[in-house]
Design a protein around this motif. Structure first.
Motif, PDB file in Angstrom:
ATOM      1  N   LEU A 153       0.829  -1.209   0.000  1.00  0.00           N
ATOM      2  CA  LEU A 153       0.000   0.000   0.000  1.00  0.00           C
ATOM      3  C   LEU A 153       0.860   1.253   0.000  1.00  0.00           C
ATOM      4  O   LEU A 153       0.521   2.245  -0.657  1.00  0.00           O
ATOM      5  CB  LEU A 153      -0.937  -0.004   1.203  1.00  0.00           C
ATOM      6  N   ALA A 154       1.981   1.227   0.731  1.00  0.00           N
ATOM      7  CA  ALA A 154       2.885   2.378   0.729  1.00  0.00           C
ATOM      8  C   ALA A 154       3.409   2.641  -0.683  1.00  0.00           C
ATOM      9  O   ALA A 154       3.531   3.799  -1.114  1.00  0.00           O
ATOM     10  CB  ALA A 154       4.047   2.148   1.693  1.00  0.00           C
ATOM     11  N   ASP A 155       3.726   1.564  -1.412  1.00  0.00           N
ATOM     12  CA  ASP A 155       4.157   1.733  -2.810  1.00  0.00           C
ATOM     13  C   ASP A 155       3.058   2.399  -3.633  1.00  0.00           C
ATOM     14  O   ASP A 155       3.335   3.269  -4.475  1.00  0.00           O
ATOM     15  CB  ASP A 155       4.486   0.368  -3.422  1.00  0.00           C
ATOM     16  N   ASP A 156       1.816   2.000  -3.410  1.00  0.00           N
ATOM     17  CA  ASP A 156       0.714   2.582  -4.173  1.00  0.00           C
ATOM     18  C   ASP A 156       0.423   4.020  -3.758  1.00  0.00           C
ATOM     19  O   ASP A 156      -0.059   4.817  -4.569  1.00  0.00           O
ATOM     20  CB  ASP A 156      -0.535   1.718  -4.026  1.00  0.00           C
ATOM     21  N   GLU A 198      -8.360   3.326   1.838  1.00  0.00           N
ATOM     22  CA  GLU A 198      -9.798   3.076   1.750  1.00  0.00           C
ATOM     23  C   GLU A 198     -10.146   2.169   0.568  1.00  0.00           C
ATOM     24  O   GLU A 198     -10.963   1.239   0.702  1.00  0.00           O
ATOM     25  CB  GLU A 198     -10.550   4.406   1.620  1.00  0.00           C
ATOM     26  N   TYR A 199      -9.525   2.419  -0.583  1.00  0.00           N
ATOM     27  CA  TYR A 199      -9.882   1.661  -1.786  1.00  0.00           C
ATOM     28  C   TYR A 199      -8.985   0.456  -2.022  1.00  0.00           C
ATOM     29  O   TYR A 199      -9.272  -0.373  -2.893  1.00  0.00           O
ATOM     30  CB  TYR A 199      -9.867   2.580  -3.006  1.00  0.00           C
ATOM     31  N   GLY A 200      -7.874   0.364  -1.291  1.00  0.00           N
ATOM     32  CA  GLY A 200      -7.036  -0.821  -1.388  1.00  0.00           C
ATOM     33  C   GLY A 200      -5.985  -0.785  -2.472  1.00  0.00           C
ATOM     34  O   GLY A 200      -5.509  -1.841  -2.900  1.00  0.00           O
ATOM     35  N   GLY A 201      -5.578   0.406  -2.903  1.00  0.00           N
ATOM     36  CA  GLY A 201      -4.498   0.481  -3.880  1.00  0.00           C
ATOM     37  C   GLY A 201      -4.709   1.583  -4.892  1.00  0.00           C
ATOM     38  O   GLY A 201      -5.755   2.255  -4.928  1.00  0.00           O
ATOM     39  N   PHE A 202      -3.700   1.767  -5.744  1.00  0.00           N
ATOM     40  CA  PHE A 202      -3.713   2.826  -6.755  1.00  0.00           C
ATOM     41  C   PHE A 202      -4.797   2.583  -7.807  1.00  0.00           C
ATOM     42  O   PHE A 202      -5.638   3.448  -8.060  1.00  0.00           O
ATOM     43  CB  PHE A 202      -2.336   2.915  -7.418  1.00  0.00           C
ATOM     44  N   ARG A 203      -4.779   1.405  -8.400  1.00  0.00           N
ATOM     45  CA  ARG A 203      -5.744   1.148  -9.465  1.00  0.00           C
ATOM     46  C   ARG A 203      -7.187   1.125  -8.961  1.00  0.00           C
ATOM     47  O   ARG A 203      -8.070   1.746  -9.587  1.00  0.00           O
ATOM     48  CB  ARG A 203      -5.405  -0.144 -10.195  1.00  0.00           C
TER      49      ARG A 203
END
Length: 466
Positions: A168-171, A205-210
């Motif tokens: 998640l930190a990467d995203d 909240e959404y679980g990632g970048f995409r």
């Protein structure tokens, strides 16, 4: 991967076109700090925290020191050089004492630092290329008990450190770079975009970048997110993210409707056509005088600008005042029939309110509708006020009401802007003081004088994009 999943991945990898996965992998390689960069930051941060702890112990009991912000939460982008050190003092300390102790600790930690002021003073400096802030705050049990905005920050860091894993930190890094590329990153009052904390909460909240981009592409404001189910829905902003540490606060309050819409636009655009350039900010080339003249001739509007010395304020104080002044001036022009087409406020050494008008000149008279004749008390007063007024036509009756045609106060925008009536509109206090000292009104081709100082801003204005 199913055929449906493959279709969702963007352009076909076999075609040679980039996919979401290939683009994000390439961007990760660019923005993730490597081991050496992490080690250098860690060494400097640890050394300064230890130095601050030693200095704080000499002030009073019950003080602790924390590293906060993106470098503490492992969400910083390679090349970012900010290390934020918070010195937490007991809550029973007087605010004046906290400020005095905070500056003492700050100067001991950063001997070459200088003082700056947000809600209260703090010390800022540079160590081995890193930008360091040493900020005093109160050590509180709950973020709802804050006595200044900075008191929340340790709670934010604790909350996210417990929830953001490495993936998640990467995203978060990816999302920050995306927002920087589209010009929507930063909670300063000039940008009014997405703060680092807001970005982190959205990714969480959404679980990632995409997944965040896919959700944003379908947002329909008002968007309400409440990570800890506090149940507060009384905010009116287009994007509402209830602070998980403080239910009284919308983390996205500063984010303008424009930047929410901008994020939506580029989320859709990137998912439809994955590419790396959306992660790269593209500063426009300065607009030349000849190019500006070409735009003015092509558009056929009536441009006017007010230019004055920029008030000596930090951006977070200056830009709200410029916006207030812009709103007041455009309202004043609209009220006088000059039909504002588009407008902006820009600042550097000087400050400029630039307004394009759809109407260049108004008639010498203006129509003024009175009350219906049957509303006797108001109608009689209107009639008596204008029946013997010099240079007026009427009063006469049109339909069921009195009408008069009276001399117009200003027939050109320049006349209005150069008059004392300019100061009747709502202006920011420091902007008004600057205008009272001296200002210049520019119209038409006179605007080319702005190209030297504001070439890039004018380029962005006359070649707008989402």
């Amino acid at each position: 991967m199913s055929e449906e999943d493959a279709a969702d991945e963007g352009p076909d990898p076999e075609s040679g076109d980039p996919t979401v996965e290939s683009v994000t992998t390439e961007i990760h390689d660019r923005i993730d700090p490597d081991a050496d960069e992490r080690a250098r930051l860690r060494e400097v941060a640890d050394r300064l925290v230890e130095r601050a702890e030693t200095a704080a112990a000499d002030c009073c009991e019950g003080v602790d020191v924390l590293q906060v912000g993106s470098t503490a939460r492992n969400t910083w982008v390679s090349g970012d050089r900010d290390i934020d050190i918070f010195v937490r003092f007991p809550p029973d300390l007087e605010r004046e004492t906290l400020e005095r102790y905070g500056l003492e600790v700050g100067h001991e930690t950063l001997p070459g630092g200088h003082e700056e002021y947000a809600e209260h003073p703090y010390v800022k400096g540079t160590v081995e290329g890193f930008d360091i802030d040493v900020v005093p705050c109160f050590r509180l049990e709950s973020a709802t008990d804050i006595r200044s905005a900075v008191d929340r920050t340790p709670f934010h860091t604790k909350y996210l450190q417990a929830r953001l894993d490495d993936e998640l930190a990467d995203d978060v890094r990816l999302t920050k770079q995306f927002l920087k590329g589209i010009g929507a990153y930063g909670s300063d009052l000039r940008t009014r975009g997405f703060s680092g904390y807001l970005t982190e909460l959205l990714v969480l909240e959404y679980g990632g970048f995409r997944p965040l981009l896919e959700a944003a592409a379908a947002w329909h404001p008002q968007v309400e997110l409440d990570p800890e189910a506090h149940g507060r829905t009384t905010f009116t902003d287009p994007l509402v993210v209830i602070d998980p540490t403080d239910p009284e606060r919308n983390v996205a309050a500063v984010c303008s409707p424009t930047n929410v819409a901008r994020f939506q636009h580029y989320a859709r655009s990137f998912l439809d056509a994955p590419r790396t350039d959306v992660f790269e900010s593209d500063e426009p080339a300065p607009l030349s005088e000849s190019a500006l003249q070409t735009h003015l001739e092509r558009r056929g509007t009536t441009p006017v600008a007010i230019q004055t010395d920029a008030p000596d304020l930090v951006d977070d104080q200056l830009y709200p005042q410029l916006q207030k002044s812009l709103d007041g001036i455009t309202t004043g022009l609209d009220d006088r029939g000059f039909d504002v087409f588009r407008a902006t406020a820009i600042a550097d050494e000087t400050a400029v309110i630039l307004v394009e008008l759809a109407v260049s000149e108004r008639p010498a008279i203006e129509r003024h509708d009175g009350p219906p004749v049957h509303v006797r008390s108001h109608a009689d007063g209107f009639y008596e006020a204008y029946v013997d007024a010099p240079d007026t036509y009427g009063p006469y009756i049109d339909g069921d009401r009195y009408v008069t045609e009276r001399p117009r106060e200003f027939t050109t925008a320049r006349d209005f802007l150069e008059s004392d009536r300019l100061f009747d509109v709502g202006l920011g206090a420091h902007v008004q003081t600057a205008l009272e000292d001296e200002y210049t009104v520019l119209t038409g081709e006179e605007l080319t004088r702005l190209c030297e100082e504001f070439g890039r801003e004018l380029s962005a204005y006359f070649d707008p994009s989402p």
